[in-house]
Scaffold this motif. Structure first.
Motif, PDB file in Angstrom:
ATOM      1  N   SER A 188      69.218  -6.169  40.052  1.00  0.00           N
ATOM      2  CA  SER A 188      68.166  -6.901  39.345  1.00  0.00           C
ATOM      3  C   SER A 188      68.675  -7.609  38.105  1.00  0.00           C
ATOM      4  CB  SER A 188      67.044  -5.937  38.942  1.00  0.00           C
ATOM      5  OG  SER A 188      67.555  -4.907  38.096  1.00  0.00           O
ATOM      6  N   THR A 189      69.953  -7.438  37.767  1.00  0.00           N
ATOM      7  CA  THR A 189      70.491  -8.060  36.565  1.00  0.00           C
ATOM      8  C   THR A 189      70.446  -9.578  36.690  1.00  0.00           C
ATOM      9  OG1 THR A 189      72.017  -6.190  36.326  1.00  0.00           O
ATOM     10  CG2 THR A 189      72.469  -8.149  35.001  1.00  0.00           C
ATOM     11  N   MET A 190      69.933 -10.240  35.656  1.00  0.00           N
ATOM     12  CA  MET A 190      69.853 -11.694  35.669  1.00  0.00           C
ATOM     13  C   MET A 190      71.257 -12.296  35.630  1.00  0.00           C
ATOM     14  SD  MET A 190      66.643 -11.968  35.870  1.00  0.00           S
ATOM     15  CE  MET A 190      66.246 -13.684  35.600  1.00  0.00           C
ATOM     16  N   LEU A 191      71.442 -13.403  36.330  1.00  0.00           N
ATOM     17  CA  LEU A 191      72.759 -14.024  36.413  1.00  0.00           C
ATOM     18  C   LEU A 191      73.285 -14.445  35.045  1.00  0.00           C
ATOM     19  CD1 LEU A 191      72.360 -16.208  39.638  1.00  0.00           C
ATOM     20  CD2 LEU A 191      73.696 -14.118  39.360  1.00  0.00           C
ATOM     21  N   ARG A 192      72.387 -14.813  34.142  1.00  0.00           N
ATOM     22  CA  ARG A 192      72.824 -15.171  32.796  1.00  0.00           C
ATOM     23  C   ARG A 192      73.472 -13.972  32.121  1.00  0.00           C
ATOM     24  NH1 ARG A 192      71.047 -19.663  30.544  1.00  0.00           N
ATOM     25  NH2 ARG A 192      71.160 -18.744  28.464  1.00  0.00           N
ATOM     26  N   ASP A 193      72.879 -12.782  32.328  1.00  0.00           N
ATOM     27  CA  ASP A 193      73.436 -11.568  31.723  1.00  0.00           C
ATOM     28  C   ASP A 193      74.751 -11.179  32.399  1.00  0.00           C
ATOM     29  OD1 ASP A 193      71.276 -11.387  29.980  1.00  0.00           O
ATOM     30  OD2 ASP A 193      70.076 -10.269  31.430  1.00  0.00           O
ATOM     31  N   ASP A 224      75.752 -21.701  39.364  1.00  0.00           N
ATOM     32  CA  ASP A 224      74.664 -22.653  39.602  1.00  0.00           C
ATOM     33  C   ASP A 224      74.781 -23.362  40.951  1.00  0.00           C
ATOM     34  OD1 ASP A 224      73.520 -21.968  37.252  1.00  0.00           O
ATOM     35  OD2 ASP A 224      73.888 -23.858  36.210  1.00  0.00           O
ATOM     36  N   ASP A 225      76.000 -23.611  41.412  1.00  0.00           N
ATOM     37  CA  ASP A 225      76.180 -24.357  42.663  1.00  0.00           C
ATOM     38  C   ASP A 225      75.857 -23.539  43.908  1.00  0.00           C
ATOM     39  OD1 ASP A 225      76.966 -26.577  41.255  1.00  0.00           O
ATOM     40  OD2 ASP A 225      79.112 -26.144  41.414  1.00  0.00           O
ATOM     41  N   VAL A 226      75.818 -22.208  43.781  1.00  0.00           N
ATOM     42  CA  VAL A 226      75.635 -21.369  44.969  1.00  0.00           C
ATOM     43  C   VAL A 226      74.402 -20.466  44.884  1.00  0.00           C
ATOM     44  CG1 VAL A 226      78.074 -21.342  45.582  1.00  0.00           C
ATOM     45  CG2 VAL A 226      77.207 -19.617  44.000  1.00  0.00           C
ATOM     46  N   ARG A 227      73.735 -20.439  43.752  1.00  0.00           N
ATOM     47  CA  ARG A 227      72.641 -19.476  43.586  1.00  0.00           C
ATOM     48  C   ARG A 227      71.322 -19.939  44.189  1.00  0.00           C
ATOM     49  NH1 ARG A 227      68.974 -20.713  39.606  1.00  0.00           N
ATOM     50  NH2 ARG A 227      69.544 -22.389  38.169  1.00  0.00           N
ATOM     51  N   GLY A 228      71.195 -21.238  44.498  1.00  0.00           N
ATOM     52  CA  GLY A 228      69.919 -21.733  45.009  1.00  0.00           C
ATOM     53  C   GLY A 228      68.835 -21.609  43.958  1.00  0.00           C
ATOM     54  N   GLU A 229      67.704 -20.995  44.338  1.00  0.00           N
ATOM     55  CA  GLU A 229      66.601 -20.793  43.401  1.00  0.00           C
ATOM     56  C   GLU A 229      66.609 -19.391  42.805  1.00  0.00           C
ATOM     57  OE1 GLU A 229      64.450 -23.132  42.427  1.00  0.00           O
ATOM     58  OE2 GLU A 229      65.558 -24.565  43.659  1.00  0.00           O
ATOM     59  N   ASN A 230      67.651 -18.621  43.070  1.00  0.00           N
ATOM     60  CA  ASN A 230      67.696 -17.226  42.641  1.00  0.00           C
ATOM     61  C   ASN A 230      68.191 -17.106  41.206  1.00  0.00           C
ATOM     62  OD1 ASN A 230      67.177 -15.838  45.375  1.00  0.00           O
ATOM     63  ND2 ASN A 230      68.834 -17.265  45.833  1.00  0.00           N
ATOM     64  N   LEU A 273      71.439 -13.783  44.378  1.00  0.00           N
ATOM     65  CA  LEU A 273      72.658 -14.570  44.594  1.00  0.00           C
ATOM     66  C   LEU A 273      73.421 -14.075  45.821  1.00  0.00           C
ATOM     67  CD1 LEU A 273      74.877 -16.590  43.653  1.00  0.00           C
ATOM     68  CD2 LEU A 273      75.803 -14.713  42.276  1.00  0.00           C
ATOM     69  N   ILE A 274      73.556 -12.754  45.958  1.00  0.00           N
ATOM     70  CA  ILE A 274      74.278 -12.192  47.101  1.00  0.00           C
ATOM     71  C   ILE A 274      73.556 -12.528  48.404  1.00  0.00           C
ATOM     72  CG2 ILE A 274      75.009 -10.033  48.190  1.00  0.00           C
ATOM     73  CD1 ILE A 274      75.464  -8.903  45.387  1.00  0.00           C
ATOM     74  N   ASN A 275      72.235 -12.459  48.397  1.00  0.00           N
ATOM     75  CA  ASN A 275      71.461 -12.830  49.590  1.00  0.00           C
ATOM     76  C   ASN A 275      71.676 -14.303  49.945  1.00  0.00           C
ATOM     77  OD1 ASN A 275      70.451 -10.251  49.679  1.00  0.00           O
ATOM     78  ND2 ASN A 275      68.482 -10.768  48.748  1.00  0.00           N
ATOM     79  N   GLU A 276      71.692 -15.149  48.921  1.00  0.00           N
ATOM     80  CA  GLU A 276      71.864 -16.586  49.138  1.00  0.00           C
ATOM     81  C   GLU A 276      73.231 -16.890  49.751  1.00  0.00           C
ATOM     82  OE1 GLU A 276      70.687 -20.629  48.901  1.00  0.00           O
ATOM     83  OE2 GLU A 276      69.503 -18.828  48.471  1.00  0.00           O
ATOM     84  N   ILE A 277      74.268 -16.229  49.248  1.00  0.00           N
ATOM     85  CA  ILE A 277      75.627 -16.495  49.734  1.00  0.00           C
ATOM     86  C   ILE A 277      75.810 -15.970  51.161  1.00  0.00           C
ATOM     87  CG2 ILE A 277      78.074 -15.995  49.365  1.00  0.00           C
ATOM     88  CD1 ILE A 277      77.444 -15.825  46.365  1.00  0.00           C
ATOM     89  N   SER A 278      75.299 -14.739  51.401  1.00  0.00           N
ATOM     90  CA  SER A 278      75.501 -14.134  52.726  1.00  0.00           C
ATOM     91  C   SER A 278      74.576 -14.729  53.779  1.00  0.00           C
ATOM     92  CB  SER A 278      75.280 -12.617  52.648  1.00  0.00           C
ATOM     93  OG  SER A 278      73.926 -12.320  52.315  1.00  0.00           O
ATOM     94  N   GLY A 279      73.391 -15.203  53.364  1.00  0.00           N
ATOM     95  CA  GLY A 279      72.447 -15.790  54.304  1.00  0.00           C
ATOM     96  C   GLY A 279      71.707 -14.780  55.144  1.00  0.00           C
TER      97      GLY A 279
END
Length: 447
Positions: A375-380, A393-399, A405-411
């Protein structure tokens, strides 16, 4: 003599027919000219109005249900392509206007003056004034001064832009693709990121030795403060503790003792039906009352869109003397919550009080390995790893969270032990809970 008279009659009739045809042709050309003028005026004004809308104006449009508002929001989903379509159409229209205006002027200019230097100069000055001022400068200035009204209250203008983009969309997308490719090659797309990075380096180099790292981080955060949206700072609804409206007073007291928050959202059924905000200090005078109706002290909720900038929200918090807001998405559902403390932490860092628990699950293993809560925010995550906040930013989508982010990358939905890679980073899922990443490890492959 008879033949001469007949010939003259034929010639007169022929000339009259020619004059009538010429007059009709001129009338049609004038009508076409006026239509082109209207289209050019509409595109210039719409371009200035749509692309000068502020974040507040866009938030207002998102709350509207009228077709014009939805069209503007849809157009802004691909701003580069729409802008390119408008530039292409404007160029074509201006060329047509110049050619048509020149032709009409020549039609009514005596032949002996057609090739005069003064006639030619005057003609082109007239064409330039006719196009540049009324069709370029005036509509842009007017639209920028009344951007929301120009774009929203005159739906025919937005409809024209929509039809133009529909016709030129493929060409515009091709041009944008080429331009983006050139931008990546030349590095112009990262100009803003580079400027921020240079500013950070300037703070590190030019500040004296007496300035602590914490103070330097505060200065860097202030620079970036105006570009951060609520969505990037809020606490997701998955981690929001709320009070069900039907909860009894005794159950409420136990809940407050358990969560130890000063303010809690009150909902009916689920968090999408927020009834209000409970400030726990309002319960203090009634602690020893039996079956106190705690609903009487619920305060009205304050809703903000997740696209709102925290800079604007901070000003609203100050004006309204509030510390707590419910964050909603574009469909009106609850995305999470945001507090005054969350905004302050973006500048001065984490604020710990006596009830905050240390985040022991977020830790640095070594120089290249880190473990985080999902649950840690990507900024943190980026701050902890000493990386630029725009790293993913290029791979995170709307997350906005590490798990997203991990869900977005793995699909796909995560499994314990799953390993995914992106660029110089390797993500390993350590724990999974209810189809979400609870804990993950990040390894920096290249340093």
């Amino acid at each position: 003599m008879y033949t001469s008279v007949v010939t003259n009659l034929y010639l007169n009739n022929f000339l009259q027919i020619e004059l009538q045809a010429s007059a009709q042709s001129s009338t049609i050309l004038v009508v076409i000219l006026l239509l082109l003028v209207f289209l050019s005026f509409s595109i210039s004004g719409s371009q200035a109005a749509i692309f000068s809308l502020s974040e507040k104006d866009i938030d207002v449009l998102k709350t509207k249900q009228q077709p014009a508002a939805r069209r503007i929001i849809d157009l802004l989903d691909e701003p580069k392509e729409v802008y390119a379509s408008m530039i292409i159409s404007k160029t074509v229209l201006n060329i047509c206007l110049i050619i048509l205006t020149n032709y009409l002027i020549n039609q009514y200019t005596p032949p002996e003056y057609l090739h005069s230097v003064y006639s030619i100069a005057g003609k082109w000055l007239l064409i330039a004034f006719f196009i540049i001022f009324p069709l370029e400068i005036f509509p842009r200035v007017w639209a920028r001064q009344n951007s929301l009204r120009f774009a929203y209250e005159w739906p025919v203008l937005v409809f024209i832009v929509e039809m133009i983009h529909l016709a030129l969309g493929r060409i515009s997308r091709g041009i944008v693709t080429v331009a983006d490719g050139m931008g990546k090659i030349l590095g112009t797309d990262n100009a803003e990121a580079y400027s921020l990075q240079e500013f950070d380096e300037a703070i590190d180099i030019q500040t004296d030795d007496e300035v602590s790292p914490e103070e330097k981080n505060i200065m860097k955060s202030i620079v970036k403060f105006g570009k951060i949206s609520v969505k990037k700072v809020m606490r997701s609804r998955l981690y929001v503790s709320g009070i069900e409206y039907e909860t009894t007073f005794d159950q409420l007291i136990e809940k407050i003792k358990d969560v130890r928050y000063s303010r809690l959202p009150v909902y009916k059924g689920d968090l999408d039906e927020i009834e209000g905000i409970l400030n726990t200090k309002d319960l203090i005078p009634h602690l020893y009352e039996d079956n106190f109706d705690w609903h009487s002290v619920i305060r009205p909720p304050y809703f903000v869109p997740d696209s709102k900038l925290i800079e604007d929200l901070l000003l609203e918090f100050q004006k309204k003397r509030m510390h707590f807001a419910i964050v909603v998405d574009e469909f009106g559902g609850t995305s999470g919550i945001i507090t005054m403390e969350d905004i302050q932490e973006e500048v001065i860092g984490d604020i710990k009080d006596e009830f905050d628990e240390d985040e022991l699950n977020n830790k640095k293993v070594d120089e290249k390995t880190y473990i985080f809560e999902g649950s840690t925010m990507l900024r943190d995550v980026c701050k902890t790893m000493h990386l630029p906040v725009e790293t993913f930013d290029d791979v995170r989508g709307e997350n906005e969270s590490l798990g997203g982010l991990i869900n977005e990358i793995s699909g796909e939905l995560p499994n314990q032990g799953s390993v995914v890679r992106s660029g110089d980073f390797e993500f390993t899922v350590l724990e999974v809970e209810r189809n979400r990443v609870k804990k993950a490890q990040i390894v920096i492959m290249l340093q």
